[in-house]
Design an enzyme around this catalytic site. Structure first.
Site, PDB file in Angstrom:
ATOM      1  N   MET A  52       0.844  -1.194   0.000  1.00 15.04           N
ATOM      2  CA  MET A  52       0.000   0.000   0.000  1.00 15.04           C
ATOM      3  C   MET A  52       0.884   1.250   0.000  1.00 15.04           C
ATOM      4  O   MET A  52       0.422   2.348   0.326  1.00 15.04           O
ATOM      5  CB  MET A  52      -0.941   0.002   1.199  1.00 15.04           C
ATOM      6  N   GLY A  53       2.165   1.095  -0.360  1.00 19.78           N
ATOM      7  CA  GLY A  53       3.044   2.248  -0.465  1.00 19.78           C
ATOM      8  C   GLY A  53       3.556   2.725   0.882  1.00 19.78           C
ATOM      9  O   GLY A  53       3.457   2.033   1.883  1.00 19.78           O
ATOM     10  N   TYR A  54       4.108   3.945   0.878  1.00 19.91           N
ATOM     11  CA  TYR A  54       4.807   4.512   2.031  1.00 19.91           C
ATOM     12  C   TYR A  54       5.828   3.480   2.504  1.00 19.91           C
ATOM     13  O   TYR A  54       5.854   3.067   3.669  1.00 19.91           O
ATOM     14  CB  TYR A  54       3.830   4.913   3.153  1.00 19.91           C
ATOM     15  N   HIS A 111       8.812   1.158   3.624  1.00 15.87           N
ATOM     16  CA  HIS A 111       9.855   1.189   4.641  1.00 15.87           C
ATOM     17  C   HIS A 111      10.762  -0.015   4.444  1.00 15.87           C
ATOM     18  O   HIS A 111      10.609  -0.752   3.459  1.00 15.87           O
ATOM     19  CB  HIS A 111       9.231   1.231   6.040  1.00 15.87           C
ATOM     20  N   GLN A 119      -2.874 -12.168   7.448  1.00 19.31           N
ATOM     21  CA  GLN A 119      -2.955 -11.926   6.006  1.00 19.31           C
ATOM     22  C   GLN A 119      -2.233 -13.028   5.239  1.00 19.31           C
ATOM     23  O   GLN A 119      -2.735 -13.538   4.230  1.00 19.31           O
ATOM     24  CB  GLN A 119      -2.352 -10.554   5.677  1.00 19.31           C
ATOM     25  N   HIS A 176       9.175  -3.393   3.549  1.00 21.33           N
ATOM     26  CA  HIS A 176       8.879  -3.571   2.122  1.00 21.33           C
ATOM     27  C   HIS A 176      10.163  -3.824   1.326  1.00 21.33           C
ATOM     28  O   HIS A 176      10.190  -4.676   0.430  1.00 21.33           O
ATOM     29  CB  HIS A 176       8.199  -2.319   1.556  1.00 21.33           C
ATOM     30  N   LYS A 209       4.550  -9.645   9.418  1.00 19.02           N
ATOM     31  CA  LYS A 209       3.907  -8.779  10.415  1.00 19.02           C
ATOM     32  C   LYS A 209       2.387  -8.948  10.344  1.00 19.02           C
ATOM     33  O   LYS A 209       1.712  -8.962  11.361  1.00 19.02           O
ATOM     34  CB  LYS A 209       4.279  -7.308  10.231  1.00 19.02           C
ATOM     35  N   ASP A 210       1.885  -9.063   9.115  1.00 19.08           N
ATOM     36  CA  ASP A 210       0.461  -9.391   8.955  1.00 19.08           C
ATOM     37  C   ASP A 210       0.340 -10.905   8.820  1.00 19.08           C
ATOM     38  O   ASP A 210       0.076 -11.419   7.739  1.00 19.08           O
ATOM     39  CB  ASP A 210      -0.100  -8.689   7.720  1.00 19.08           C
ATOM     40  N   SER A 246       6.104  -0.343  10.289  1.00 21.84           N
ATOM     41  CA  SER A 246       4.754  -0.207   9.747  1.00 21.84           C
ATOM     42  C   SER A 246       4.615   1.193   9.185  1.00 21.84           C
ATOM     43  O   SER A 246       5.126   2.158   9.766  1.00 21.84           O
ATOM     44  CB  SER A 246       3.715  -0.408  10.853  1.00 21.84           C
TER      45      SER A 246
END
Lengths: 293, 293
Positions: free
Chosen positions: A32-34, A36, A155, A39, A151-152, A187
């Site tokens: 979902m971008g942003y 870190h 998911q 990612h 972390k998820d 996050s």
């Protein structure tokens, strides 16, 4: 690295790359971008395992509930493009909401059972939004491998279940949680935290670390004791408001009964937390392998 | 022609054929077997349009409701293999229930709105079963084109909606209804009919034909009048028990209000019927193009 915004462009780019080398494998890192370092670690893992690394950046409206942070979710496209390139992405897919949902979707992919507890209980409809958009991305990109952060953890379990049930021709690669030096799990939502909340949020990783250690050393034994210890440690931070503390088998995610001995399980056991600090809801978790690691 | 029973074998066969010719296109004809000339016409259409024609034969338990005919649905594998080969199939996929559902599926693909009327209203959960299994087959076969008969017009509309919403990389090819010389739409379920029921079932195609003619000649004008005429003609067969008679726009399948003028619609209009003769439920339909054909 190329950045594309439409499905047609993305398919064309991938088509050209596949034409140059038919055996090239495709890795997808849905985000979902942003971006870190969490990612970045997924993108690097994809770079090692696959030939063409596609990073998608899309804040997916249908996985946010009413009153959640869809509107305010942090976005920084320029920084994301630089971060994706630095980590080794070949293609970045940045669709608009209109590109992904030219009309409101009438079709949903829904996973039951695995979605009923943990974040699924706190965020009704959230995982239907996740599986639907991930299914769409799998159809658009047709990856051989897709990379998701642990972390998820729920998911990951939900996506694995979807892939298994629907025979998606893709292998899910779960990647380890990346943490700040002081233990806070990375996050995109960490930017919401005030300095005081940021300090108190360390209680999440600390509670997991200390409880896992207590289980491994035999100080505590059962799921009920673990839940109690986690709750007690989190309670030491006055700003922490617990959404859930749960002990479940993984990847089925059935909660363990209070009297269940954690180390005597055949499968991995997940200790998972969701805790609010002010308006910011953070999650963290750790896995305990059967009979200790 | 080759017949395969496992997903691994099917993927291997398709992989070999694609390796021989990377640009070969794949056509999928999903069926529940007991093939008739309707199915044969789909296979021939696939043969004309694509290089590798895959026919799947699978009576899908999750699209049958309690009390429906899953157990008794007609099956004849030897005859089906001969029919598929004669029509031009390259591969026939005959999975067992265990192959398609090694564990009960926790994941469903569900389409809303388009599924709410017609057969969706009479057979709750039916279309979730259809979209889920078709999604699985799309993932297993990865076809470029998939061929469906218009006898199940709602199924075509639902699959088209699923493909659109989930970005499946496949083109749906709807194919015309194939009928006996006397007008009865071909269906694997026709074998259930007694001779008397078989004769009376002709009222379905006759009611559609006569009502369409009445609309085109201006004898009747509105959806309400068409519904009334269809109901009246079907009523002439004493064994016919109407499940539904519906007039809806296509492919959205919103029912037209009684006073709506059929020929003044921008889109095609579907006249659709489901009628029981004894234990056998038959469906039939016809499309009326805007301003007449």
């Amino acid at each position: 690295m190329k950045a594309v915004r439409t499905i047609a462009e993305l398919r064309e780019q991938i088509g050209e790359m596949k034409a140059a080398s038919a055996k090239a494998t495709i890795g997808l890192v849905p985000t979902m971008g942003y971006l870190h370092q969490g990612h970045a670690s997924l993108i690097r893992a994809a770079k090692v395992k696959t030939d063409i690394v596609v990073v998608s950046i899309f804040v997916n409206p249908i996985q946010f509930g009413p009153g959640e942070d869809f509107e305010t979710y942090p976005r920084d496209e320029a920084r994301d493009l630089a971060a994706a390139e630095a980590a080794g992405a070949d293609l970045v897919f940045l669709p608009s909401v209109d590109t992904m949902y030219p009309k409101p979707t009438k079709t949903k992919i829904a996973v039951s059972e695995v979605t009923s507890g943990l974040c699924g209980a706190s965020r009704p409809g959230h995982f239907d939004g996740v599986t639907t958009v991930v299914g769409k991305l799998f159809h658009i990109v047709q990856p051989d491998y897709a990379f998701f952060g642990m972390k998820d953890a729920q998911q990951v379990a939900v996506i694995e279940q979807m892939v298994y049930d629907l025979n998606f021709n893709v292998t899910i690669v779960p990647c380890p949680i990346i943490r700040e030096e002081d233990g806070l799990a990375l996050s995109s939502r960490n930017v919401y935290l005030s300095p005081e909340e940021r300090t108190q949020a360390l209680v999440l990783s600390r509670s997991l670390r200390e409880t896992k250690e207590a289980v491994k050393t035999g100080q505590i034994r059962t799921a009920g004791e673990a839940k109690e210890l986690l709750t007690q440690i989190i309670g030491e931070s006055p700003l922490a408001v617990i959404d859930y503390v749960e002990i479940a088998n993984f990847p089925e995610l059935s909660p363990l009964a209070a009297e269940t001995a954690i180390l005597e399980q055949e499968e991995s056991v997940l200790m998972a937390l969701a805790v609010k600090f002010g308006k910011t809801r953070l999650i963290d978790n750790c896995l305990i392998q059967p009979k200790g690691e």
